[in-house]
Write an enzyme that holds these catalytic residues in place. Structure first.
Site: not given
Ligand SMILES: [Mg+2]
Ligand SMILES: [Zn+2]
Length: 154
Positions: A9, A11, A54, A56, A100
Site C-alpha cells: 500500500d 499511504d 493504491t 487515490q 469500479c
C-alpha cells in the site's frame, strides 16, 4: 515462471498518510516513513517483485490531479532507486467508491498486476495499514502484514 510479489500500500506504508478526509496531493506533501527503502532492498534481494497498489479517490473527486500524482510517483520511484530500492510497478485506482472493480478491497489492482507480471499470489505478501488492504489480501489468498502508519509492523 510465476514470481512472488510484495504488494505495498502507499499511504501509511511507504509515506505518512494525510489527515482524515485529506489527500497527499503532490510531491511537496509526500514524506517517506522511516526505513522503507531498507525493507524494499530486502524484498529485492530475495527476488520478490515489489508493486505498489493504491486507492487515490481524491483524483475522482477533483482534489488531486492525475499529473501531480504521476509526478509524485516518478519522484518516489527515483528517490527510492537512489537509495538502492527498486519498485517494479505501481497500480492505482483513481475512482470513486462503488464505481469500479479496482478500488481496494476489490481485486482489480492485484489482478491487473498478476496479469502483467505473472505473479504467484500464493507465495506473495501484502503490507497495508487498513482493513481494506487486509480484506483484499484475504480475498486473493495473499499473506498479510499490518503496518501501523508510523513505519512499523503490528
Ligand atoms: Mg494506506
Ligand atoms: Zn478503480
Amino acid at each position: 515462471m510465476s514470481r512472488p510479489c510484495v504488494f505495498l500500500d502507499r499511504d501509511g506504508v511507504i509515506n505518512e498518510k494525510a489527515p482524515p478526509g485529506e489527500y497527499i496531493r503532490n510531491w511537496k506533501e509526500f514524506r517517506f516513513l522511516p526505513n522503507v527503502s531498507d525493507w524494499i532492498r530486502i524484498f529485492n534481494a530475495l527476488g520478490y517483485l515489489v508493486i505498489v497498489v493504491t486507492n487515490q479517490r481524491g483524483i475522482a473527486r477533483g482534489m488531486v490531479s492525475q499529473a501531480d500524482t504521476d509526478e509524485l510517483h516518478s519522484k518516489m520511484v527515483r528517490e527510492l532507486s537512489e537509495r538502492g530500492a527498486r519498485i517494479d510497478d505501481i497500480f492505482l485506482c483513481p475512482h470513486e467508491e462503488d464505481t469500479c472493480n479496482c478500488r481496494k478491497p476489490r481485486p482489480g489492482l492485484v489482478l491487473q498486476a498478476r496479469e502483467k507480471w505473472d505473479i504467484d499470489l500464493g507465495r506473495s505478501l501484502m503490507i497495508g495499514d487498513s482493513a481494506r488492504d487486509e480484506a483484499l489480501a484475504a480475498a486473493c489468498g495473499i499473506r498479510f502484514l499490518r503496518a501501523d502508519g508510523a513505519g512499523r509492523l503490528v
